[in-house]
Write a protein that holds these residues in place. Structure first.
Motif, PDB file in Angstrom:
ATOM      1  N   ILE A  61      50.428  44.383  59.360  1.00 20.01           N
ATOM      2  CA  ILE A  61      50.589  43.494  58.121  1.00 20.01           C
ATOM      3  C   ILE A  61      52.244  43.214  58.196  1.00 20.01           C
ATOM      4  CG2 ILE A  61      50.605  45.081  56.235  1.00 20.01           C
ATOM      5  CD1 ILE A  61      49.523  42.936  54.409  1.00 20.01           C
ATOM      6  N   SER A  62      52.719  42.041  57.592  1.00 20.07           N
ATOM      7  CA  SER A  62      54.068  41.784  57.504  1.00 20.07           C
ATOM      8  C   SER A  62      54.490  42.434  56.226  1.00 20.07           C
ATOM      9  CB  SER A  62      54.435  40.377  57.481  1.00 20.07           C
ATOM     10  OG  SER A  62      53.816  39.730  56.477  1.00 20.07           O
ATOM     11  N   VAL A  63      55.875  42.875  56.123  1.00 24.66           N
ATOM     12  CA  VAL A  63      56.225  43.221  54.739  1.00 24.66           C
ATOM     13  C   VAL A  63      56.225  42.115  53.638  1.00 24.66           C
ATOM     14  CG1 VAL A  63      58.399  44.050  53.652  1.00 24.66           C
ATOM     15  CG2 VAL A  63      57.780  44.654  55.998  1.00 24.66           C
ATOM     16  N   GLU A  64      56.470  40.910  54.005  1.00 18.92           N
ATOM     17  CA  GLU A  64      56.086  39.884  53.006  1.00 18.92           C
ATOM     18  C   GLU A  64      54.833  39.964  52.441  1.00 18.92           C
ATOM     19  OE1 GLU A  64      59.593  39.330  55.449  1.00 18.92           O
ATOM     20  OE2 GLU A  64      57.545  39.419  56.122  1.00 18.92           O
ATOM     21  N   ALA A  65      53.667  39.715  53.219  1.00 18.88           N
ATOM     22  CA  ALA A  65      52.176  39.891  53.021  1.00 18.88           C
ATOM     23  C   ALA A  65      51.888  41.188  52.294  1.00 18.88           C
ATOM     24  CB  ALA A  65      51.446  39.972  54.103  1.00 18.88           C
ATOM     25  N   ALA A  66      52.635  42.274  52.430  1.00 21.61           N
ATOM     26  CA  ALA A  66      52.479  43.425  51.811  1.00 21.61           C
ATOM     27  C   ALA A  66      52.673  43.347  50.301  1.00 21.61           C
ATOM     28  CB  ALA A  66      53.272  44.542  52.346  1.00 21.61           C
ATOM     29  N   LEU A  67      53.903  42.837  50.059  1.00 22.60           N
ATOM     30  CA  LEU A  67      54.531  42.406  49.023  1.00 22.60           C
ATOM     31  C   LEU A  67      53.868  41.625  47.893  1.00 22.60           C
ATOM     32  CD1 LEU A  67      58.179  43.026  49.765  1.00 22.60           C
ATOM     33  CD2 LEU A  67      57.003  44.556  48.582  1.00 22.60           C
ATOM     34  N   THR A  68      52.950  40.903  48.615  1.00 18.72           N
ATOM     35  CA  THR A  68      52.181  39.532  47.701  1.00 18.72           C
ATOM     36  C   THR A  68      51.011  40.383  47.184  1.00 18.72           C
ATOM     37  OG1 THR A  68      52.869  38.200  49.444  1.00 18.72           O
ATOM     38  CG2 THR A  68      51.209  37.528  47.731  1.00 18.72           C
ATOM     39  N   PRO A  69      51.014  40.737  45.621  1.00 20.87           N
ATOM     40  CA  PRO A  69      49.920  41.428  45.187  1.00 20.87           C
ATOM     41  C   PRO A  69      48.661  40.421  45.082  1.00 20.87           C
ATOM     42  CG  PRO A  69      51.385  40.464  43.302  1.00 20.87           C
ATOM     43  CD  PRO A  69      51.922  39.996  44.631  1.00 20.87           C
ATOM     44  N   VAL A  70      47.508  41.215  44.979  1.00 27.09           N
ATOM     45  CA  VAL A  70      46.021  40.462  44.665  1.00 27.09           C
ATOM     46  C   VAL A  70      45.918  40.374  43.306  1.00 27.09           C
ATOM     47  CG1 VAL A  70      43.687  40.757  44.771  1.00 27.09           C
ATOM     48  CG2 VAL A  70      45.176  41.903  46.484  1.00 27.09           C
ATOM     49  N   ASP A  71      45.498  38.801  42.870  1.00 29.78           N
ATOM     50  CA  ASP A  71      45.533  38.712  41.498  1.00 29.78           C
ATOM     51  C   ASP A  71      44.275  39.541  40.784  1.00 29.78           C
ATOM     52  OD1 ASP A  71      45.509  36.975  39.088  1.00 29.78           O
ATOM     53  OD2 ASP A  71      43.810  35.965  39.961  1.00 29.78           O
ATOM     54  N   ILE A  72      44.848  40.120  39.755  1.00 29.29           N
ATOM     55  CA  ILE A  72      43.928  41.011  38.794  1.00 29.29           C
ATOM     56  C   ILE A  72      42.618  40.151  38.373  1.00 29.29           C
ATOM     57  CG2 ILE A  72      45.165  40.779  36.589  1.00 29.29           C
ATOM     58  CD1 ILE A  72      44.748  43.640  36.198  1.00 29.29           C
ATOM     59  N   ALA A  73      42.826  39.024  38.065  1.00 29.42           N
ATOM     60  CA  ALA A  73      41.443  38.261  37.502  1.00 29.42           C
ATOM     61  C   ALA A  73      40.546  38.195  38.708  1.00 29.42           C
ATOM     62  CB  ALA A  73      41.952  37.094  37.062  1.00 29.42           C
ATOM     63  N   LEU A  74      41.035  38.126  39.835  1.00 24.66           N
ATOM     64  CA  LEU A  74      40.069  38.073  40.933  1.00 24.66           C
ATOM     65  C   LEU A  74      39.360  39.340  41.212  1.00 24.66           C
ATOM     66  CD1 LEU A  74      38.835  36.731  43.603  1.00 24.66           C
ATOM     67  CD2 LEU A  74      40.985  37.442  44.784  1.00 24.66           C
ATOM     68  N   LYS A  75      40.113  40.498  40.891  1.00 16.43           N
ATOM     69  CA  LYS A  75      39.635  41.801  41.219  1.00 16.43           C
ATOM     70  C   LYS A  75      38.454  41.993  40.180  1.00 16.43           C
ATOM     71  CE  LYS A  75      44.190  43.911  42.494  1.00 16.43           C
ATOM     72  NZ  LYS A  75      44.821  45.040  42.096  1.00 16.43           N
ATOM     73  N   LYS A  76      38.773  41.571  38.801  1.00 18.36           N
ATOM     74  CA  LYS A  76      37.782  41.874  38.034  1.00 18.36           C
ATOM     75  C   LYS A  76      36.517  41.151  38.088  1.00 18.36           C
ATOM     76  CE  LYS A  76      37.241  41.886  32.827  1.00 18.36           C
ATOM     77  NZ  LYS A  76      35.848  40.783  32.784  1.00 18.36           N
ATOM     78  N   LYS A  77      36.723  39.754  38.765  1.00 18.53           N
ATOM     79  CA  LYS A  77      35.662  38.854  39.122  1.00 18.53           C
ATOM     80  C   LYS A  77      34.687  39.722  40.156  1.00 18.53           C
ATOM     81  CE  LYS A  77      34.310  34.377  40.843  1.00 18.53           C
ATOM     82  NZ  LYS A  77      34.971  32.884  41.441  1.00 18.53           N
TER      83      LYS A  77
END
Length: 545
Positions: free
Chosen positions: A29-45
């Motif tokens: 994975i690129s560093v830039e992609a690693a620094l992009t978080p996953v949306d917490i609302a999506l995790k809850k869903k």
């Protein structure tokens, strides 16, 4: 399910129960992609999809862990960069109870249909397991926390620091070693970010962002006359910190003898310069004369003895014989705890389990069962008073709640009981290491972890150190070679006669404590002050004296 690849550090002694390495798994994975978080609302869903599917198929309880695990390693040797890697592993594990039995399944396909199928599979596995069940799972009560979050209190995200800056530091470390006469040197920085989301049918939705870092090196010198060689590894400790760990402060240094030690800031350049000097001394060091010595053990060494002789034998699953992989079972059987008077060590020995200590590797807000973390006594005034438990073990000890010791090293690993930070409490006074040494007539002062051996009951053992200095009449007089001490756990901890104060307390630890089958690794710290042990048997491990 993905198999994990393990990166092992060159030149570091490895032990079965403390694998000195860091698991690198998943995809590039690129560093830039690693620094992009996953949306917490999506995790809850996604979590709700899994929980609803599990309940609809008959689960009486379900929890899910959505895990995004990021690893970065920068590795160098002499004047070369050997490796730069950024890896990501991302997926979901679903754990359920159905018909009184556990079931588990995982997926890295995170669309709704795949998530629901994983949950349904977990329930089917639980129902299949229940046919062989002798008694149903008993979970300690746990109230849901709603939507909460926790993050390692870092100052600088190590993943945000440019790769060039890390390479420049490591190559400077290598250069300093070679200028001081080193033949070989390798240096590395390992960085870990665990982004973990937990949800359960009890109403918890817990988002955690965990950071860890480990800078290290190994330096080797060769005596051209005799062809002998010696090495020294870094005296850094892996820590639950950000890149600020590598920005040293003078106030963080402890200079009380022949070695500069560090608390929560580490000077890698100063350490490698000292390492080169120490190796020259090791090449000229005289052999140890075997016998009884008073040991003065620095926290950089003592942490491993604590890990092996206190941490592992107080894991309740080992005590009960449920677990024996990597480290065997335990001599600390339940009858010793039930007696409320088993003498583990001297009255000075107080060992505390702690899942909250800032900067430690094991510090998190909640474990992988969604239990809020805390602290408790394991050894109090030398007496065994407790163990380490998770939710389905707590009733065995009559506890009303879990001690939050549940952990899985990946989203596709089932969580089970893992060691919290287990630490030796310092003395309430202000004794320094230099003052402690002044009272030693015939002793050895040891720094750094090295080789060790311990039996399958965690009782009889042998440990050696990176550096072993002779003490005569209260003075450090020079390095010794081939020194190792032998004892048993109870005898050793009963020989503890002095501990330094809080100002000397420091953490050591490992990124990869191995346990289980299939094997998993966890990160754990062990703190202590410089500590004295009287009349310990010390042997010479070399061929000639």
């Amino acid at each position: 399910m993905r198999r994990r690849d393990f990166l092992y550090m060159t030149g570091i002694g490895l032990g079965a129960s403390m694998v000195q390495g860091i698991p690198l798994f998943g995809k590039d994975i690129s560093v830039e992609a690693a620094l992009t978080p996953v949306d917490i609302a999506l995790k809850k869903k996604m979590a709700d999809v899994a929980l609803n599917a599990a309940k609809s198929k008959g689960a009486s309880y379900a929890d899910i862990r959505i895990g995004r695990y990021l690893n970065q390693v920068v590795a160098t040797r002499e004047k070369q960069v050997e490796n730069i890697a950024n890896r990501e592993s991302y997926g979901m594990g679903v754990r359920v109870i159905a018909n009184g039995s556990w079931g588990f399944a995982a997926t890295d396909n995170l669309d709704n249909d795949s998530i629901a199928r994983a949950a349904e599979m977990a329930v089917a596995i639980a129902k299949g397991n229940s046919k062989l069940l002798t008694e149903p799972v008993q979970l300690a009560p746990q109230q849901g926390f709603g939507e909460v979050s926790w993050k390692t209190p870092i100052e600088i995200n190590a993943f945000e620091v440019p790769i060039k800056d890390k390479i420049d530091l490591l190559l400077k470390v290598n250069s300093e070693a070679m200028l001081a006469g080193a033949k070989y040197v390798n240096s590395n920085i390992f960085m870990v970010n665990e982004q973990k989301y937990f949800a359960s049918t009890e109403g918890s939705y817990i988002d955690q962002d965990v950071h860890r870092i480990w800078p290290t090196f190994t330096v080797t010198k060769i005596d051209p006359a005799g062809g002998k060689f010696e090495t020294r590894n870094a005296f850094s400790a892996p820590m639950g910190l950000g890149y600020e760990y590598l920005i040293p402060k003078e106030s963080e240094k402890i200079k009380g003898g022949p070695v500069t030690m560090y608390k929560k800031r580490y000077d890698m350049l100063e350490d490698v310069k000292e390492a080169a000097v120490h190796i020259t001394e090791k090449l000229k060091a005289k052999p140890l004369q075997p016998g009884k010595y008073d040991l003065v053990l620095d926290p950089s060494h003592l942490f491993l003895t604590i890990h092996e002789s206190v941490g592992h034998p107080t894991e309740l699953d080992r005590v009960l014989g449920y677990e024996a992989n990597y480290a065997g079972t335990s001599f600390l059987t339940l009858d010793k705890w039930e007696s409320k008077k088993f003498n583990f060590g001297s009255k000075l020995v107080n060992v505390v389990a702690d899942k909250t200590e800032p900067g430690s590797l094991g510090a998190v807000g909640y474990d992988d069962e969604g239990v809020k973390c805390g602290t408790w006594d394991i050894i109090k005034d030398g007496i065994l008073v407790n163990y380490q438990t998770i939710r389905d073990q707590a009733h065995i000890l009559g506890l009303e709640a879990s001690q939050a010791c549940c952990y899985a090293d990946s989203w596709d690993s089932i969580p089970f009981q893992r060691m919290p930070n287990v630490s030796l409490a310092p003395d309430e006074g202000s004794l320094t290491a230099a003052e402690l040494v002044k009272d030693v007539e015939k002793g050895i002062y040891m720094f750094g972890r090295n080789s060790y051996s311990i039996d399958q009951q965690r009782y009889n053992f042998q440990f050696s150190a990176q550096l072993a200095y002779e003490i005569k009449e209260g003075k450090i007089v020079g390095l010794l070679k081939d020194a190792a001490y032998q004892s048993n756990t109870q005898e050793f901890w009963n020989s503890c006669t002095q501990l330094c104060g809080k100002s000397d307390y420091r953490l050591g630890g490992t990124f990869a404590d191995g346990k289980g089958q299939p094997s998993q690794v966890s990160a754990v710290s062990h703190g202590s002050p410089t500590t004295r042990f009287d009349g310990v048997n010390v042997i010479n491990t070399g061929r000639k004296i």
